[in-house]
Write a protein that holds these residues in place. Sequence first.
Motif, mmCIF file in Angstrom:
data_model
loop_
_atom_site.group_PDB
_atom_site.id
_atom_site.type_symbol
_atom_site.label_atom_id
_atom_site.label_comp_id
_atom_site.label_asym_id
_atom_site.label_seq_id
_atom_site.Cartn_x
_atom_site.Cartn_y
_atom_site.Cartn_z
ATOM 1 N N MET A 125 47.631 -8.468 -59.801
ATOM 2 C CA MET A 125 48.479 -8.535 -58.607
ATOM 3 C C MET A 125 48.852 -7.152 -58.105
ATOM 4 O O MET A 125 49.012 -6.941 -56.890
ATOM 5 N N GLU A 126 48.970 -6.203 -59.012
ATOM 6 C CA GLU A 126 49.347 -4.841 -58.608
ATOM 7 C C GLU A 126 48.252 -4.152 -57.810
ATOM 8 O O GLU A 126 48.496 -3.095 -57.216
ATOM 9 N N LEU A 127 47.056 -4.715 -57.757
ATOM 10 C CA LEU A 127 45.974 -4.159 -56.948
ATOM 11 C C LEU A 127 46.028 -4.622 -55.500
ATOM 12 O O LEU A 127 45.419 -4.017 -54.630
ATOM 13 N N ILE A 128 46.771 -5.696 -55.253
ATOM 14 C CA ILE A 128 46.749 -6.351 -53.945
ATOM 15 C C ILE A 128 47.724 -5.678 -52.980
ATOM 16 O O ILE A 128 48.914 -5.567 -53.280
ATOM 17 N N PRO A 129 47.239 -5.212 -51.827
ATOM 18 C CA PRO A 129 48.136 -4.616 -50.836
ATOM 19 C C PRO A 129 49.259 -5.584 -50.469
ATOM 20 O O PRO A 129 49.013 -6.759 -50.188
ATOM 21 N N GLY A 130 50.488 -5.083 -50.496
ATOM 22 C CA GLY A 130 51.644 -5.922 -50.227
ATOM 23 C C GLY A 130 52.356 -6.340 -51.494
ATOM 24 O O GLY A 130 53.566 -6.592 -51.488
ATOM 25 N N LEU A 131 51.620 -6.407 -52.613
ATOM 26 C CA LEU A 131 52.228 -6.758 -53.901
ATOM 27 C C LEU A 131 52.329 -5.557 -54.832
ATOM 28 O O LEU A 131 52.891 -5.665 -55.923
ATOM 29 N N ASN A 132 51.768 -4.426 -54.396
ATOM 30 C CA ASN A 132 51.699 -3.246 -55.261
ATOM 31 C C ASN A 132 52.819 -2.250 -54.999
ATOM 32 O O ASN A 132 52.700 -1.068 -55.315
ATOM 33 N N VAL A 133 53.921 -2.724 -54.432
ATOM 34 C CA VAL A 133 55.055 -1.827 -54.144
ATOM 35 C C VAL A 133 56.353 -2.450 -54.658
ATOM 36 O O VAL A 133 56.501 -3.681 -54.702
ATOM 37 N N GLY A 134 57.264 -1.597 -55.065
ATOM 38 C CA GLY A 134 58.601 -2.053 -55.425
ATOM 39 C C GLY A 134 58.678 -3.023 -56.581
ATOM 40 O O GLY A 134 59.636 -3.782 -56.702
ATOM 41 N N GLY A 135 57.651 -3.014 -57.439
ATOM 42 C CA GLY A 135 57.670 -3.929 -58.580
ATOM 43 C C GLY A 135 57.552 -5.388 -58.202
ATOM 44 O O GLY A 135 57.928 -6.269 -58.983
ATOM 45 N N LEU A 136 57.003 -5.690 -57.009
ATOM 46 C CA LEU A 136 56.919 -7.069 -56.534
ATOM 47 C C LEU A 136 56.010 -7.920 -57.422
ATOM 48 O O LEU A 136 56.288 -9.099 -57.656
ATOM 49 N N ALA A 137 54.922 -7.329 -57.922
ATOM 50 C CA ALA A 137 54.011 -8.088 -58.782
ATOM 51 C C ALA A 137 54.747 -8.613 -60.011
ATOM 52 O O ALA A 137 54.584 -9.782 -60.396
ATOM 53 N N GLN A 138 55.568 -7.784 -60.622
ATOM 54 C CA GLN A 138 56.329 -8.215 -61.793
ATOM 55 C C GLN A 138 57.387 -9.244 -61.402
ATOM 56 O O GLN A 138 57.653 -10.194 -62.150
ATOM 57 N N SER A 139 57.976 -9.081 -60.215
ATOM 58 C CA SER A 139 58.970 -10.049 -59.745
ATOM 59 C C SER A 139 58.340 -11.428 -59.564
ATOM 60 O O SER A 139 58.960 -12.458 -59.862
ATOM 61 N N ILE A 140 57.095 -11.450 -59.083
ATOM 62 C CA ILE A 140 56.381 -12.720 -58.927
ATOM 63 C C ILE A 140 56.142 -13.351 -60.297
ATOM 64 O O ILE A 140 56.332 -14.558 -60.496
ATOM 65 N N ALA A 141 55.732 -12.519 -61.266
ATOM 66 C CA ALA A 141 55.491 -13.023 -62.617
ATOM 67 C C ALA A 141 56.769 -13.605 -63.221
ATOM 68 O O ALA A 141 56.733 -14.636 -63.900
ATOM 69 N N ASP A 142 57.898 -12.964 -62.969
ATOM 70 C CA ASP A 142 59.184 -13.463 -63.480
ATOM 71 C C ASP A 142 59.569 -14.774 -62.788
ATOM 72 O O ASP A 142 60.025 -15.725 -63.432
ATOM 73 N N TYR A 143 59.365 -14.825 -61.481
ATOM 74 C CA TYR A 143 59.743 -16.003 -60.693
ATOM 75 C C TYR A 143 58.943 -17.233 -61.105
ATOM 76 O O TYR A 143 59.484 -18.334 -61.246
ATOM 77 N N ARG A 144 57.649 -17.061 -61.330
ATOM 78 C CA ARG A 144 56.777 -18.208 -61.594
ATOM 79 C C ARG A 144 56.939 -18.750 -63.013
ATOM 80 O O ARG A 144 56.345 -19.775 -63.342
ATOM 81 N N GLU A 145 57.703 -18.101 -63.853
ATOM 82 C CA GLU A 145 57.968 -18.643 -65.183
ATOM 83 C C GLU A 145 58.757 -19.946 -65.105
ATOM 84 O O GLU A 145 58.662 -20.796 -65.987
ATOM 85 N N GLU A 146 59.521 -20.091 -64.031
ATOM 86 C CA GLU A 146 60.324 -21.301 -63.866
ATOM 87 C C GLU A 146 60.056 -22.022 -62.551
ATOM 88 O O GLU A 146 60.551 -23.131 -62.350
ATOM 89 N N ASN A 147 59.294 -21.402 -61.656
ATOM 90 C CA ASN A 147 59.060 -21.990 -60.336
ATOM 91 C C ASN A 147 57.570 -21.971 -59.996
ATOM 92 O O ASN A 147 56.914 -20.934 -60.142
ATOM 93 N N ALA A 148 57.055 -23.091 -59.546
ATOM 94 C CA ALA A 148 55.687 -23.129 -59.049
ATOM 95 C C ALA A 148 55.653 -22.527 -57.644
ATOM 96 O O ALA A 148 56.533 -22.793 -56.820
ATOM 97 N N ILE A 149 54.656 -21.698 -57.371
ATOM 98 C CA ILE A 149 54.487 -21.105 -56.047
ATOM 99 C C ILE A 149 53.464 -21.947 -55.293
ATOM 100 O O ILE A 149 52.290 -22.005 -55.661
#
Length: 311
Positions: free
Chosen positions: A222-246
């Motif tokens: 995810m950190e390779l994808i433009p838009g997800l590679n800033v501000g730790g967003l990739a890790q935030s997505i990983a944290d979010y999806r532990e309890e929520n389906a996207i």
Amino acid sequence: MITIPSRALSRSRKGFVLVSVLLLGTVLISCATAFTWFVRQQVRSTGREMMSLSDRSMAHVVVSNVVMLLGKISSQSDCDSLTQRWYQPFVFAVPDAGIWVVRVTPLDDKIPLRNLFLPDGNTLRREFTEVWREMWDNLKHRELEYLVLDFLDKNSRARMGSHEEDSFINRGPYEISELLLLSPDITTDILYGHDGELGLADYCTIYSEGKINLNVAPVHVMELIPGLNVGGLAQSIADYREENAIKSLSDVQKIPGASARTSNQIMNIVGFKSRYFRIKIECMDSEGEGVSSYNIIFDRTTRQIVSWEES
């Protein structure tokens, strides 16, 4: 025309999900019961060798039923997420044979090697241009960026700064290990990593329909994808999806750090469902000693097994 209230549809879908989970568990347990007598007879007659044969036979039955049921479940689901109950491990006992653990995992989780190009088979899809470049930077082998594309594309014309060879397959690989045909340019260390460093196989897959399932993609992908590679967003997505389906881009915008602009940047490269799945089966005998392990990959679209490994 009869209109069904949205609340009724919601209750219907929830009911279907519950029934599907129960049905999947029941099928696996039924498989175990059906094979109990067979396994007992084989163990008594010929020992461990026949035990392995019976394990393999039962694995075939389990996989066939899992493929069939997940095909039905997928038509009622908006996504494939590890938060869904049918992607949790199923554990059951086979009398006189041991304990079986079955887990199904959605794939389509990395850069799709078979879908890098436009329909002409030669032009790299625009949305993957930066992703491809960043990956080779991470691997510290930027010199291979265009060489691997020349190896995979359909023509025999070299890209600028690269070259073509007679040994190049000029098609998407059937197995990622085919990239070793580039050797000595591609080595096992580059392909599979070494000393804790990631390899090409950690970033790419042949088991994808063309989009990266955001519910299961590793953070480093995810950190390779433009838009997800800033501000730790990739890790935030990983944290979010532990309890929520996207399930959609709207769900992505609920994650801290994401925005409507993020959705626009990733809409052509990410998805939320998978075409390919891994079925991992492990069975331990009743004495807790011998362990059989099966690693199976199936294509939900065609309902065919595309890879079967056992140990």
